[in-house]
Design a protein around this motif. Structure first.
Motif, PDB file in Angstrom:
ATOM      1  N   ALA A 105       0.834  -1.199   0.000  1.00  0.00           N
ATOM      2  CA  ALA A 105       0.000   0.000   0.000  1.00  0.00           C
ATOM      3  C   ALA A 105       0.872   1.253   0.000  1.00  0.00           C
ATOM      4  CB  ALA A 105      -0.918  -0.006   1.219  1.00  0.00           C
ATOM      5  N   ILE A 106       1.975   1.202   0.753  1.00  0.00           N
ATOM      6  CA  ILE A 106       2.887   2.343   0.829  1.00  0.00           C
ATOM      7  C   ILE A 106       3.574   2.583  -0.510  1.00  0.00           C
ATOM      8  CG2 ILE A 106       5.019   3.167   1.911  1.00  0.00           C
ATOM      9  CD1 ILE A 106       4.097   1.658   4.451  1.00  0.00           C
ATOM     10  N   VAL A 107       4.106   1.531  -1.079  1.00  0.00           N
ATOM     11  CA  VAL A 107       4.803   1.654  -2.363  1.00  0.00           C
ATOM     12  C   VAL A 107       3.831   2.111  -3.447  1.00  0.00           C
ATOM     13  CG1 VAL A 107       6.012   0.374  -4.174  1.00  0.00           C
ATOM     14  CG2 VAL A 107       6.586  -0.012  -1.758  1.00  0.00           C
ATOM     15  N   ALA A 108       2.622   1.560  -3.446  1.00  0.00           N
ATOM     16  CA  ALA A 108       1.649   1.860  -4.495  1.00  0.00           C
ATOM     17  C   ALA A 108       1.317   3.344  -4.562  1.00  0.00           C
ATOM     18  CB  ALA A 108       0.379   1.042  -4.283  1.00  0.00           C
ATOM     19  N   ILE A 109       1.188   3.986  -3.403  1.00  0.00           N
ATOM     20  CA  ILE A 109       0.751   5.381  -3.400  1.00  0.00           C
ATOM     21  C   ILE A 109       1.912   6.364  -3.329  1.00  0.00           C
ATOM     22  CG2 ILE A 109       0.506   5.638  -0.895  1.00  0.00           C
ATOM     23  CD1 ILE A 109      -1.887   6.973  -3.628  1.00  0.00           C
ATOM     24  N   PRO A 168      18.169   5.874  -6.682  1.00  0.00           N
ATOM     25  CA  PRO A 168      17.837   6.697  -5.518  1.00  0.00           C
ATOM     26  C   PRO A 168      16.850   7.808  -5.844  1.00  0.00           C
ATOM     27  CG  PRO A 168      20.199   6.333  -5.664  1.00  0.00           C
ATOM     28  CD  PRO A 168      19.620   5.836  -6.943  1.00  0.00           C
ATOM     29  N   ILE A 169      16.900   8.293  -7.084  1.00  0.00           N
ATOM     30  CA  ILE A 169      16.023   9.375  -7.520  1.00  0.00           C
ATOM     31  C   ILE A 169      15.212   8.888  -8.716  1.00  0.00           C
ATOM     32  CG2 ILE A 169      15.933  11.737  -8.422  1.00  0.00           C
ATOM     33  CD1 ILE A 169      18.667  12.162  -7.058  1.00  0.00           C
ATOM     34  N   ILE A 217      10.835   7.155  -2.277  1.00  0.00           N
ATOM     35  CA  ILE A 217      10.822   6.693  -0.889  1.00  0.00           C
ATOM     36  C   ILE A 217      12.209   6.837  -0.284  1.00  0.00           C
ATOM     37  CG2 ILE A 217      10.718   4.577   0.507  1.00  0.00           C
ATOM     38  CD1 ILE A 217       8.179   3.835  -0.988  1.00  0.00           C
ATOM     39  N   THR A 218      13.240   6.615  -1.083  1.00  0.00           N
ATOM     40  CA  THR A 218      14.608   6.778  -0.588  1.00  0.00           C
ATOM     41  C   THR A 218      14.867   8.217  -0.179  1.00  0.00           C
ATOM     42  OG1 THR A 218      15.318   5.020  -2.087  1.00  0.00           O
ATOM     43  CG2 THR A 218      17.046   6.376  -1.086  1.00  0.00           C
ATOM     44  N   GLN A 219      14.418   9.167  -0.988  1.00  0.00           N
ATOM     45  CA  GLN A 219      14.581  10.576  -0.642  1.00  0.00           C
ATOM     46  C   GLN A 219      13.796  10.915   0.624  1.00  0.00           C
ATOM     47  OE1 GLN A 219      13.743  11.746  -4.976  1.00  0.00           O
ATOM     48  NE2 GLN A 219      14.745  13.573  -4.148  1.00  0.00           N
ATOM     49  N   GLN A 220      12.583  10.412   0.721  1.00  0.00           N
ATOM     50  CA  GLN A 220      11.777  10.676   1.914  1.00  0.00           C
ATOM     51  C   GLN A 220      12.422  10.073   3.156  1.00  0.00           C
ATOM     52  OE1 GLN A 220       7.439  10.142   1.486  1.00  0.00           O
ATOM     53  NE2 GLN A 220       7.818   9.811  -0.706  1.00  0.00           N
ATOM     54  N   THR A 221      13.043   8.906   2.984  1.00  0.00           N
ATOM     55  CA  THR A 221      13.746   8.277   4.103  1.00  0.00           C
ATOM     56  C   THR A 221      14.915   9.146   4.541  1.00  0.00           C
ATOM     57  OG1 THR A 221      13.147   6.089   3.282  1.00  0.00           O
ATOM     58  CG2 THR A 221      14.932   6.196   4.891  1.00  0.00           C
ATOM     59  N   ALA A 222      15.675   9.643   3.579  1.00  0.00           N
ATOM     60  CA  ALA A 222      16.800  10.525   3.900  1.00  0.00           C
ATOM     61  C   ALA A 222      16.323  11.749   4.663  1.00  0.00           C
ATOM     62  CB  ALA A 222      17.509  10.942   2.609  1.00  0.00           C
ATOM     63  N   ASP A 226      14.712  -3.237   0.022  1.00  0.00           N
ATOM     64  CA  ASP A 226      13.863  -3.660   1.137  1.00  0.00           C
ATOM     65  C   ASP A 226      14.307  -3.009   2.439  1.00  0.00           C
ATOM     66  OD1 ASP A 226      12.189  -5.201  -0.364  1.00  0.00           O
ATOM     67  OD2 ASP A 226      13.157  -7.113   0.105  1.00  0.00           O
ATOM     68  N   GLN A 227      15.603  -2.905   2.653  1.00  0.00           N
ATOM     69  CA  GLN A 227      16.105  -2.305   3.886  1.00  0.00           C
ATOM     70  C   GLN A 227      15.797  -0.810   3.948  1.00  0.00           C
ATOM     71  OE1 GLN A 227      20.183  -3.611   3.448  1.00  0.00           O
ATOM     72  NE2 GLN A 227      19.950  -5.169   5.053  1.00  0.00           N
ATOM     73  N   VAL A 228      15.870  -0.135   2.816  1.00  0.00           N
ATOM     74  CA  VAL A 228      15.501   1.279   2.781  1.00  0.00           C
ATOM     75  C   VAL A 228      14.020   1.440   3.117  1.00  0.00           C
ATOM     76  CG1 VAL A 228      15.232   3.320   1.308  1.00  0.00           C
ATOM     77  CG2 VAL A 228      17.308   1.938   1.159  1.00  0.00           C
ATOM     78  N   LEU A 229      13.196   0.575   2.549  1.00  0.00           N
ATOM     79  CA  LEU A 229      11.765   0.626   2.832  1.00  0.00           C
ATOM     80  C   LEU A 229      11.499   0.335   4.306  1.00  0.00           C
ATOM     81  CD1 LEU A 229       8.885   0.980   1.836  1.00  0.00           C
ATOM     82  CD2 LEU A 229       8.897  -1.428   1.105  1.00  0.00           C
TER      83      LEU A 229
END
Length: 567
Positions: A75-79, A89-90, A115-120, A151-154
């Protein structure tokens, strides 16, 4: 001219490189943040193993794509980033798409952060919107994907994103909004959590349920489009979308949980890992007691302790409103008044007196000490049972004079409270302070067939790995009172709630007996009573020791509170 232009470009490039280097050098310590320490959380559970409250919890339980149902992270990845597993990464395609959308709408309506940018951004950086912070975000994004798998970033994103109440992680959000761990979220709940990621407050199922549900439908549609769920799954989930239910008010447990945490400290000292504390609390009883105290004691204060005959504490309320005052009145030292008198009568019964033995109720004085009966009324020759039921003052004083004050204090010590009492006659009438827990324990011994009682609130303490750090190991009870003494004392306590007793308002089906107590000037009013399962102590008064209304005694509101609790 060409040379001059080339030199100017080189200077500009060098300047930009220097600036980027400065920005890089100003970045936070990545390893330090990844392995940041946090206060150890203490999760307190009730007698059935259900969570009551967690102290110091700033993050939910760790989650990962491996231990979650797939629909949660899908659900997270989809939206948020449907091409997450396909781009670097971008997501340049996503950035271009967002730019075009914003140009068409004439405002910033879509973002292109991966998602990687948001994680950063969530893990390492502040929320300030500057060019240097954006550069740091890009550098960190490449660093993250160079060091971790997708997967680890997620996983890092799901565990660090802040969605509700300042706590981090989707597990914390799920527990707060749906009272369920992330590992048990349904497709509908997963969609509602994913819907919040765009703007947690705006799309909160608690604060703005309509907006949350509308966006959750978009999430479900995207999950179908991307092949994560079927159209039938989405339709079924859409029917389950609903506003979040506020978590139960944990303030009604706070006097208890504060007490338990102090008990944990006394048993295991300092701890540096999360703890799970299994307690004896009966959640339903606690809620009932808290509601009763709040309703009955205004404008004064009140406290209640309920325990089993064996000492397992089932409820503790230390005041009418925890938010207004965190002071636990169940542990406050106050004068017990006549509720201390059973200690004296136990001495008399142990020395051969019986409930039908006659005693004389008349004025008593020793030195300058000459207390009066309530309303200054005296009954002359009456039975021990009558003297106890009417809570006259002269009889216990005369009994103390007959058997010796040291004998009375020794009895109190056997019952567990002797060390804190003053060696003076006023103690007989409850002038030496004690707390509600100690007073209730005295009565528990009586109703525990005269066997010793050690109140306890904790059965077990474990760490997240299940290692037991503390486990209650009860010792064999000691016979404190002889069976005959217990039988006689039980009879006296039963008479108190009879038609002529001071505690008659507490009478009801299943009530075994009780005792009232009122300190000088109506500053404290007490009632301690028992059913077949519980011994319940009630206190009422003012925090500043000022007198209450003169009509309030242990036989009025405290007795009524007891009765309502056990009904």
């Amino acid at each position: 001219m060409l040379v001059w232009t080339l030199n100017l470009v080189m200077v500009a490039v060098a300047a930009v490189a220097v600036w980027v280097l400065v920005v890089f050098l100003q970045m936070p310590s990545l390893d330090a943040i990844l392995h940041e320490t946090r206060p150890a959380a203490v999760t307190i559970l009730d007698r059935d193993g259900n969570e009551i409250r967690s102290a110091n919890r700033i993050m939910g339980a760790p989650v990962s794509t491996e231990n979650l149902p797939p629909h949660v992270w899908q659900a997270i990845v989809a939206i948020e980033d449907k091409r997450f597993y396909r781009h670097g990464p971008i997501d340049m395609r996503g950035i271009m798409r967002a730019m075009m959308s914003n140009l068409v709408r004439g405002r910033i309506a879509a973002g292109g952060s991966s998602i990687t940018q948001q994680t950063a951004k969530n893990v390492f950086l502040s929320r300030e919107k500057t060019i240097s912070r954006k550069v740091q975000e890009l550098i960190l994004s490449y660093w993250l994907e160079n060091r971790f798998t997708k997967d680890q970033v997620l996983d890092l994103y799901m565990n660090r994103v802040s969605l509700v109440g300042g706590m981090r992680g989707i597990d914390a959000a799920s527990r707060t909004l749906f009272q369920t761990p992330a590992a048990q979220m349904t497709i509908a709940q997963s969609a509602q959590i994913a819907a919040m990621l765009k703007a947690p407050t705006t799309y909160s199922p608690l604060k703005n349920p309509e907006k949350n549900i509308a966006r959750a439908r978009v999430v479900l549609t995207e999950m179908v489009r991307q092949g994560y769920i079927t159209i039938n799954d989405a339709r079924a989930a859409a029917k389950q979308l609903r506003p979040a239910t506020p978590a139960p008010d944990t303030n009604i447990y706070r006097y208890w949980t504060d007490f338990v945490i102090d008990e944990v400290r006394s048993r295991i000292g300092v701890w540096d890992s999360d703890l799970f504390v299994y307690t004896t609390l009966d959640r339903g009883l606690q809620e009932h007691v808290a509601a009763t105290v709040t309703e009955k004691v205004a404008p004064y204060q009140g406290a209640v302790i309920a325990m089993t005959r064996g000492g397992a504490m089932r409820a503790m309320v230390g005041g009418a409103d925890y938010q207004a005052s965190q002071f636990n009145r169940a542990m406050a030292m106050r004068q017990p008044g006549s509720s201390f008198k059973p200690v004296v009568y136990l001495v008399a019964l142990e020395n051969g007196m019986t409930p039908d033995a006659y005693v004389n109720d008349s004025p008593f004085a020793i030195g300058d000490y000459n207390p009066k009966n309530y309303n200054e009324r005296y009954y002359g020759d009456i039975t021990l049972a009558t003297a106890f039921a009417k809570s006259v003052n002269s009889v216990p004083l005369k009994l103390t004079q007959q058997y010796g004050i040291d004998t009375v204090l020794n009895m109190a010590g056997r019952l567990g409270v002797g060390t804190q009492l003053r060696r003076e006659y006023s103690t007989v009438l409850g002038a030496s302070e004690m707390n509600l827990l100690d007073l209730t324990t005295i009565y528990a011994v009586i109703w525990n067939d005269g066997q010793s009682v050690r109140p306890y609130s904790i059965t077990r303490v474990v760490d997240p790995s299940g290692r037991v750090l503390y486990e209650r190991n009860p010792s064999d009870a000691i016979q404190i009172l002889a069976p005959t003494t217990v039988d006689y004392m039980s009879q006296l306590l039963a008479d108190v709630i009879g038609p002529g007793g001071t505690g008659r308002r507490a009478a009801g089906d299943g009530v075994l007996g009780g005792k009232t107590g009122t300190s000088n000037g109506n500053r404290d009013a007490w009632f301690v009573g028992a059913t077949g399962e519980l011994i319940i102590g009630v206190w009422m008064g003012n925090d500043d020791f000022t007198p209450m209304n003169s009509k309030i005694t242990g036989g009025t509101i405290p007795a009524e509170i007891f009765r309502k609790i056990v009904d």
